[in-house]
Design an enzyme around this catalytic site. Sequence first.
Site, mmCIF file in Angstrom:
data_model
loop_
_atom_site.group_PDB
_atom_site.id
_atom_site.type_symbol
_atom_site.label_atom_id
_atom_site.label_comp_id
_atom_site.label_asym_id
_atom_site.label_seq_id
_atom_site.Cartn_x
_atom_site.Cartn_y
_atom_site.Cartn_z
ATOM 1 C CG ASP A 241 -7.893 3.917 -6.592
ATOM 2 O OD1 ASP A 241 -8.425 5.046 -6.424
ATOM 3 O OD2 ASP A 241 -7.687 3.120 -5.659
ATOM 4 C CD GLU B 70 -3.121 -0.765 0.227
ATOM 5 O OE1 GLU B 70 -3.410 0.428 -0.017
ATOM 6 O OE2 GLU B 70 -3.708 -1.726 -0.313
ATOM 7 C CB THR C 257 -5.875 6.031 -1.308
ATOM 8 O OG1 THR C 257 -6.708 5.561 -2.367
ATOM 9 C CG2 THR C 257 -5.319 4.854 -0.537
#
Length: 267
Positions: free
Chosen positions: A66, A48, A71
């Site tokens: 994405d 990640e 995120t």
Amino acid sequence: MKPRCLVLAGALALVLSGCSPSSSGAPEKNLDDPAKKDIAMRLVSSAENSTLDWEAQYGYIEDIGDGRGYTAGIIGFCSGTGDLLEVVTRYTEARPGNALERFLPALRGVLGTDSHEGLGDAFTGAWAKAASDPVFRRAQDEERDHAYFGPALVRALDDGLSALGQFIYYDAYVMHGYADAKGTVGFRTIRAGAVEAAAPPSRGGDEEEYLNAFLDARVEAIRREPSHSDTSRVETAQRVFVREGRLQLETPLAWKVYGESFRIDEE
């Protein structure tokens, strides 16, 4: 989408104290053992955040393009999928009046989209600053355990999986969420494909054979998602551990993900 999942509260207390010993002679441990859980967090962080230092990621936040908006945090909570909203909600319940509370309406408004409307630099700055607050860090820990770690562990124990299998389930929950959503294949579908190909240990199957079937199904899922195409998270990491027979996530662990090499020498 990474939907909020229900955790069977009692199941998290399961400890297989009667497990057969590992190859080292030590009793087997589940992924909720503190040392094993730390390994799991470092493994996830390598994928990640390209680092093993997962505890430095509470303040991380960016749009990685994405389709899920921002995120952020220790496992990549997303503004478009709702789990980032849950983190801020938890934080606000524990610390009313915090600097992120004013963004709750905007976070509700961007659900299901990659929009930054009402968020932007003011939000990302407030998120990063909040990382110094232990209450905010605890909110992230709680949401991780509630929506991802806990449900994955419960499902893995039910399937008779060892610490490695438990981690493989957890990582799939983190990346794919539980259920399918537009443009994504969730854990539930991945597991269903695996069970069709091989029986899990709880049904008398061989664990390594089953885990390879699960990873095969996950690779297929990754290739079906427009925002995910690199399968090294499986092929040069988790598949390596299965091939080496590290069912207890025994160290040393060496792997590659997205072209970078990582190693854990000791628990």
